[in-house]
Design a protein around this motif. Sequence first.
Motif, PDB file in Angstrom:
ATOM      1  N   GLU A 278      11.813  81.644 136.208  1.00 55.88           N
ATOM      2  CA  GLU A 278      12.497  81.183 135.004  1.00 55.88           C
ATOM      3  C   GLU A 278      14.017  81.224 135.184  1.00 55.88           C
ATOM      4  O   GLU A 278      14.732  80.312 134.760  1.00 55.88           O
ATOM      5  N   ILE A 279      14.493  82.286 135.826  1.00 57.83           N
ATOM      6  CA  ILE A 279      15.939  82.441 136.013  1.00 57.83           C
ATOM      7  C   ILE A 279      16.512  81.323 136.875  1.00 57.83           C
ATOM      8  O   ILE A 279      17.641  80.854 136.639  1.00 57.83           O
ATOM      9  N   ARG A 280      15.761  80.863 137.858  1.00 54.49           N
ATOM     10  CA  ARG A 280      16.297  79.828 138.750  1.00 54.49           C
ATOM     11  C   ARG A 280      16.553  78.520 138.018  1.00 54.49           C
ATOM     12  O   ARG A 280      17.378  77.714 138.446  1.00 54.49           O
ATOM     13  N   TYR A 281      15.877  78.313 136.885  1.00 52.01           N
ATOM     14  CA  TYR A 281      16.105  77.102 136.098  1.00 52.01           C
ATOM     15  C   TYR A 281      17.359  77.234 135.243  1.00 52.01           C
ATOM     16  O   TYR A 281      18.139  76.285 135.126  1.00 52.01           O
ATOM     17  N   VAL A 282      17.537  78.371 134.608  1.00 49.08           N
ATOM     18  CA  VAL A 282      18.646  78.512 133.658  1.00 49.08           C
ATOM     19  C   VAL A 282      19.930  79.014 134.307  1.00 49.08           C
ATOM     20  O   VAL A 282      20.994  78.948 133.685  1.00 49.08           O
ATOM     21  N   TYR A 283      19.859  79.497 135.536  1.00 52.84           N
ATOM     22  CA  TYR A 283      21.027  80.076 136.195  1.00 52.84           C
ATOM     23  C   TYR A 283      22.202  79.106 136.231  1.00 52.84           C
ATOM     24  O   TYR A 283      23.360  79.497 136.011  1.00 52.84           O
ATOM     25  N   ASN A 284      21.947  77.831 136.512  1.00 58.63           N
ATOM     26  CA  ASN A 284      23.030  76.851 136.642  1.00 58.63           C
ATOM     27  C   ASN A 284      23.805  76.644 135.348  1.00 58.63           C
ATOM     28  O   ASN A 284      24.895  76.052 135.367  1.00 58.63           O
ATOM     29  N   PHE A 285      23.273  77.130 134.244  1.00 56.85           N
ATOM     30  CA  PHE A 285      23.936  76.945 132.955  1.00 56.85           C
ATOM     31  C   PHE A 285      24.562  78.249 132.475  1.00 56.85           C
ATOM     32  O   PHE A 285      24.699  78.486 131.284  1.00 56.85           O
ATOM     33  N   THR A 286      24.953  79.047 133.443  1.00 61.64           N
ATOM     34  CA  THR A 286      25.701  80.274 133.183  1.00 61.64           C
ATOM     35  C   THR A 286      27.031  80.184 133.933  1.00 61.64           C
ATOM     36  O   THR A 286      27.157  79.424 134.903  1.00 61.64           O
ATOM     37  N   PRO A 287      28.033  80.945 133.518  1.00 68.04           N
ATOM     38  CA  PRO A 287      29.322  80.933 134.224  1.00 68.04           C
ATOM     39  C   PRO A 287      29.244  81.451 135.655  1.00 68.04           C
ATOM     40  O   PRO A 287      30.227  81.352 136.400  1.00 68.04           O
ATOM     41  N   LEU A 288      28.091  81.998 136.059  1.00 65.03           N
ATOM     42  CA  LEU A 288      27.932  82.480 137.428  1.00 65.03           C
ATOM     43  C   LEU A 288      27.763  81.340 138.419  1.00 65.03           C
ATOM     44  O   LEU A 288      28.025  81.499 139.608  1.00 65.03           O
ATOM     45  N   ALA A 289      27.315  80.196 137.938  1.00 69.43           N
ATOM     46  CA  ALA A 289      27.059  79.052 138.807  1.00 69.43           C
ATOM     47  C   ALA A 289      28.328  78.235 139.034  1.00 69.43           C
ATOM     48  O   ALA A 289      29.293  78.312 138.265  1.00 69.43           O
ATOM     49  N   LYS A 290      28.301  77.425 140.077  1.00 69.09           N
ATOM     50  CA  LYS A 290      29.420  76.546 140.383  1.00 69.09           C
ATOM     51  C   LYS A 290      29.513  75.437 139.344  1.00 69.09           C
ATOM     52  O   LYS A 290      28.507  74.838 138.972  1.00 69.09           O
ATOM     53  N   VAL A 291      30.719  75.161 138.887  1.00 68.45           N
ATOM     54  CA  VAL A 291      30.931  74.091 137.914  1.00 68.45           C
ATOM     55  C   VAL A 291      30.650  72.742 138.572  1.00 68.45           C
ATOM     56  O   VAL A 291      31.065  72.490 139.706  1.00 68.45           O
ATOM     57  N   GLU A 292      29.921  71.901 137.867  1.00 71.54           N
ATOM     58  CA  GLU A 292      29.587  70.579 138.398  1.00 71.54           C
ATOM     59  C   GLU A 292      30.632  69.534 138.001  1.00 71.54           C
ATOM     60  O   GLU A 292      31.084  68.742 138.830  1.00 71.54           O
ATOM     61  N   ALA A 293      31.006  69.506 136.729  1.00 72.03           N
ATOM     62  CA  ALA A 293      31.961  68.532 136.211  1.00 72.03           C
ATOM     63  C   ALA A 293      33.349  69.167 136.156  1.00 72.03           C
ATOM     64  O   ALA A 293      33.568  70.123 135.422  1.00 72.03           O
ATOM     65  N   LEU A 294      34.264  68.636 136.920  1.00 67.86           N
ATOM     66  CA  LEU A 294      35.595  69.225 137.014  1.00 67.86           C
ATOM     67  C   LEU A 294      36.453  68.874 135.807  1.00 67.86           C
ATOM     68  O   LEU A 294      36.312  67.795 135.219  1.00 67.86           O
ATOM     69  N   ARG A 295      37.352  69.786 135.463  1.00 67.69           N
ATOM     70  CA  ARG A 295      38.296  69.529 134.377  1.00 67.69           C
ATOM     71  C   ARG A 295      39.452  68.662 134.891  1.00 67.69           C
ATOM     72  O   ARG A 295      39.806  68.703 136.070  1.00 67.69           O
ATOM     73  N   THR A 296      40.036  67.928 133.974  1.00 69.16           N
ATOM     74  CA  THR A 296      41.199  67.133 134.329  1.00 69.16           C
ATOM     75  C   THR A 296      42.375  68.042 134.674  1.00 69.16           C
ATOM     76  O   THR A 296      42.514  69.138 134.116  1.00 69.16           O
TER      77      THR A 296
ATOM     78  N   ASP B  43      29.632  59.461 134.308  1.00 70.11           N
ATOM     79  CA  ASP B  43      29.965  59.057 135.669  1.00 70.11           C
ATOM     80  C   ASP B  43      31.088  59.942 136.235  1.00 70.11           C
ATOM     81  O   ASP B  43      31.960  60.395 135.483  1.00 70.11           O
ATOM     82  N   PRO B  44      31.094  60.177 137.553  1.00 69.35           N
ATOM     83  CA  PRO B  44      32.161  60.989 138.155  1.00 69.35           C
ATOM     84  C   PRO B  44      33.559  60.381 138.014  1.00 69.35           C
ATOM     85  O   PRO B  44      34.545  61.045 138.361  1.00 69.35           O
ATOM     86  N   ALA B  45      33.652  59.151 137.521  1.00 68.35           N
ATOM     87  CA  ALA B  45      34.966  58.548 137.289  1.00 68.35           C
ATOM     88  C   ALA B  45      35.695  59.217 136.132  1.00 68.35           C
ATOM     89  O   ALA B  45      36.899  58.995 135.935  1.00 68.35           O
ATOM     90  N   PHE B  46      34.974  60.039 135.359  1.00 66.99           N
ATOM     91  CA  PHE B  46      35.596  60.758 134.239  1.00 66.99           C
ATOM     92  C   PHE B  46      35.828  62.211 134.621  1.00 66.99           C
ATOM     93  O   PHE B  46      35.087  62.795 135.418  1.00 66.99           O
ATOM     94  N   ARG B  47      36.853  62.799 134.006  1.00 66.84           N
ATOM     95  CA  ARG B  47      37.108  64.229 134.121  1.00 66.84           C
ATOM     96  C   ARG B  47      37.014  64.863 132.733  1.00 66.84           C
ATOM     97  O   ARG B  47      37.401  64.246 131.734  1.00 66.84           O
ATOM     98  N   LEU B  48      36.516  66.095 132.709  1.00 67.24           N
ATOM     99  CA  LEU B  48      36.343  66.799 131.444  1.00 67.24           C
ATOM    100  C   LEU B  48      37.669  67.347 130.934  1.00 67.24           C
ATOM    101  O   LEU B  48      38.422  67.969 131.676  1.00 67.24           O
ATOM    102  N   VAL B  49      37.938  67.105 129.656  1.00 67.32           N
ATOM    103  CA  VAL B  49      39.084  67.707 128.980  1.00 67.32           C
ATOM    104  C   VAL B  49      38.623  68.893 128.141  1.00 67.32           C
ATOM    105  O   VAL B  49      39.179  69.980 128.223  1.00 67.32           O
TER     106      VAL B  49
END
Length: 367
Positions: free
Chosen positions: A74-92, A292-298
């Motif tokens: 169960e943990i392996r599914y939810v782990y990516n949605f914790t601050p312990l995981a690597k961020v996927e969508a980069l901030r601007t 799309d990766p053409a966007f950056r998160l604000v």
Amino acid sequence: MKSALLILGCLFTLFSFLPLIRTPLWWIRVLDFPRLHVAVILAVILVLYTTMYGVEGTWETLMVAAWVLGILNEIRYVYNFTPLAKVEALRTEVAKPTNAFTMMMANVRMVNKDYQKFLDVVLEEDPDMLVMNEPDQAWHDSVCQEMDKRYPYSIKKPLDNTYGMLFWSKFKLHNSEIRFNVEDDIPSFYTVVELPSGKKFDLFTVHPQPPRLMLNTETREAELLIVAKESKKTPYPSVVAGDLNDVAWSNTTKLFKEVSGMLDPRVGRGFYNTYNAHIPVFRYPLDHVFYDPAFRLVSLRRLRKFGSDHFPMTITLNYEPQHEAEQEHPHADLEDKMEAEELIQEGLEKGEERNREKQEERIEPKN
């Protein structure tokens, strides 16, 4: 007490592994949702059992090992949605984004009548775009006057079956369509949004059916994967938003991301649970935005509740195609594409079956 813990431990271990079965059966797919809850409950059972009774013999050792594996699964599914995981969508990294837009998403819940509370949230946030799921004609009539004053562009399809949809935009829209991809009474929207700079992107808004008693998920899978494929064909970068009635860690959502190549801003940041707003213990991330990766998160925020069983969400993105290559994004291999095609075909067949059933229900029997 010992027998009760044994039964519960085995039951929740079963809950952990049953969703590994690739099937649309509702009673299995609903177990995709409470991954964290199952892990926590199973961990409590494990601690209580080993503390109170210890572990003796091969059978008990194997049983406890299975419980541990259930927790880890169960943990392996939810782990990516914790601050312990690597961020996927980069901030601007742009100090003053010039190609930014803010979108608010809200499942208003059709039977909810707190129209003014909802309007108060919208007016306070003042988003550039607003996606509403579940509005019926009463919702439309209650908010339309205020929204039309502030938003010159819109797409509207209120329905009384909890699958209505309304969309307003401050930005110019092109080629807008109301689509019925799988079922005749479940719409999705497509439009091309033109930013003030003249840059354009595709927007898809969706709200497929959830798994529930005696209702399997073939049509949900098909709806999401059809949109995933469509988003790859369009000439502009795409954004997909709405109440997907699926959690961020499910295999369906994972396949959607791989086929579409889109990013999930929740990865590495948190759950941002939106449902159920009325029951704090049981909350899941059902309202999503992928892009799309053409966007950056604000920014990404969950807003205050307004009477619905969903929290609204707001996201601000900046269009930065020059930095697209810097963001790693999912890719579909041949196996993923084949699986997606199979699920789409199964969902379309089930959709046709449900459409026939609904049509027959509408036809009154002749005397």
